[in-house]
Write an enzyme that holds these catalytic residues in place. Structure first.
Site, mmCIF file in Angstrom:
data_model
loop_
_atom_site.group_PDB
_atom_site.id
_atom_site.type_symbol
_atom_site.label_atom_id
_atom_site.label_comp_id
_atom_site.label_asym_id
_atom_site.label_seq_id
_atom_site.Cartn_x
_atom_site.Cartn_y
_atom_site.Cartn_z
ATOM 1 N N LYS A 47 0.828 -1.217 0.000
ATOM 2 C CA LYS A 47 0.000 0.000 0.000
ATOM 3 C C LYS A 47 0.861 1.265 0.000
ATOM 4 O O LYS A 47 0.625 2.169 -0.778
ATOM 5 C CB LYS A 47 -0.880 0.066 1.263
ATOM 6 N N ARG A 65 -9.921 1.484 8.390
ATOM 7 C CA ARG A 65 -9.624 0.091 8.688
ATOM 8 C C ARG A 65 -10.791 -0.609 9.376
ATOM 9 O O ARG A 65 -10.702 -1.811 9.657
ATOM 10 C CB ARG A 65 -8.411 0.019 9.619
ATOM 11 N N ARG A 69 10.929 -6.824 4.834
ATOM 12 C CA ARG A 69 10.803 -5.450 5.303
ATOM 13 C C ARG A 69 11.430 -5.302 6.693
ATOM 14 O O ARG A 69 12.036 -4.284 7.003
ATOM 15 C CB ARG A 69 9.328 -5.035 5.331
ATOM 16 N N ARG A 80 10.521 -0.481 12.729
ATOM 17 C CA ARG A 80 9.093 -0.731 12.925
ATOM 18 C C ARG A 80 8.926 -1.913 13.864
ATOM 19 O O ARG A 80 9.238 -3.047 13.520
ATOM 20 C CB ARG A 80 8.417 -1.061 11.588
ATOM 21 N N ARG A 118 -1.745 -8.982 12.896
ATOM 22 C CA ARG A 118 -2.212 -7.920 12.000
ATOM 23 C C ARG A 118 -3.073 -8.494 10.870
ATOM 24 O O ARG A 118 -4.067 -7.877 10.467
ATOM 25 C CB ARG A 118 -1.022 -7.133 11.447
HETATM 26 P P1 AMP Z 1 0.292 0.816 8.799
HETATM 27 O O1 AMP Z 1 1.523 1.642 8.696
HETATM 28 O O2 AMP Z 1 -0.837 1.346 7.969
HETATM 29 O O3 AMP Z 1 0.550 -0.650 8.538
HETATM 30 O O4 AMP Z 1 -0.210 0.923 10.312
HETATM 31 C C1 AMP Z 1 0.600 0.457 11.377
HETATM 32 C C2 AMP Z 1 -0.235 0.347 12.651
HETATM 33 O O5 AMP Z 1 -0.763 1.626 12.996
HETATM 34 C C3 AMP Z 1 -1.434 -0.570 12.562
HETATM 35 O O6 AMP Z 1 -1.107 -1.935 12.771
HETATM 36 C C4 AMP Z 1 -2.315 0.005 13.677
HETATM 37 O O7 AMP Z 1 -1.833 -0.394 14.948
HETATM 38 C C5 AMP Z 1 -2.082 1.497 13.540
HETATM 39 N N1 AMP Z 1 -3.033 2.101 12.576
HETATM 40 C C6 AMP Z 1 -2.732 2.704 11.382
HETATM 41 N N2 AMP Z 1 -3.848 3.122 10.768
HETATM 42 C C7 AMP Z 1 -4.881 2.779 11.570
HETATM 43 C C8 AMP Z 1 -6.288 2.908 11.485
HETATM 44 N N3 AMP Z 1 -6.873 3.471 10.411
HETATM 45 N N4 AMP Z 1 -7.036 2.435 12.503
HETATM 46 C C9 AMP Z 1 -6.478 1.873 13.597
HETATM 47 N N5 AMP Z 1 -5.155 1.692 13.739
HETATM 48 C C10 AMP Z 1 -4.358 2.135 12.743
#
Ligand code: AMP
Length: 189
Positions: free
Chosen positions: A13, A88, A127, A135, A146
């Site tokens: 993404k 999400r 990654r 991360r 996840r």
């Molecule tokens: P990402 O970088 O999009 O993979 O997000 C990393 C982490 O941030 C996720 O596993 C969640 O813990 C949190 N997170 C990011 N976006 C959201 C969202 N829209 N709703 C809830 N948690 C989020």
């Protein structure tokens, strides 16, 4: 262009969102990036999100909806945006609908990048090596959580957007260039 980019963790993404940023000259709005910056800056929001993110669970809807609502008001989002990692949950999708209705704007497309679960595990392993531990959520155990969270809470959004007719699915089991070309074709339709 107002686009949501969806897909399970590791689907690409962020990479595809950055390509769309270049192509359409619109900002990438990544809730994950904003939350990671908040953790780095040790803000109250960052402190609240840190443990939740390290486990691979979702940060509360109110928190991420607040982030997006503020970000949509920024001047650079006036010509469009690519939302990466939001919404999400169904509650977040409804909140986004309301925010957009209030601003009298609408979505152009929701892109879903589809990748097989086994491939995701491999990608996250790569990654994790590349990010050298920056991360906390890039490891296999957290990834499994996840993925589960994705299936349970986020996947239902595909049907939500399908019903509205703005869902476009692309095969993510291809090179970055091929996926980005498929997204370009989907957006032209
Ligand atoms: P990402 O970088 O999009 O993979 O997000 C990393 C982490 O941030 C996720 O596993 C969640 O813990 C949190 N997170 C990011 N976006 C959201 C969202 N829209 N709703 C809830 N948690 C989020």
């Amino acid at each position: 262009m107002r686009i949501i980019i969806m897909g399970p963790p590791g689907a690409g993404k962020g990479t595809q969102a950055r390509i769309l940023v270049e192509r359409y000259a619109i900002p990438q709005l990544s809730t994950g990036d904003i939350l990671r910056a908040a953790i780095e800056a040790e803000t109250a929001m960052g402190l609240q999100a840190k443990e939740i993110m390290a486990r691979g669970d979702l940060v509360p809807d109110e928190v991420v909806c607040g982030i997006v609502s503020e970000r949509l008001d920024d001047a650079d989002a006036g010509n469009g945006f690519v939302l990466d990692g939001f919404p999400r949950t169904i509650a977040q999708a409804r909140a986004l609908d309301e925010m957009m209705a209030q601003k009298a704007i609408s979505l152009d497309a929701v892109i879903s990048i589809e990748v097989e679960p086994e491939a995701l595990i491999e990608r996250i392993k790569t990654r994790a090596l590349e990010s050298e531990g920056t991360r906390a959520d890039d490891n296999v155990e957290v990834l499994r959580n996840r993925l589960e969270v994705y299936r349970e809470l986020t996947e239902p959004l595909l049907a939500y957007y399908q019903r509205r007719g703005n869902l476009k699915t692309v095969n993510g089991m291809a090179s970055i260039d091929e996926v980005s070309a498929a997204i370009a074709r989907a957006l032209e339709k």
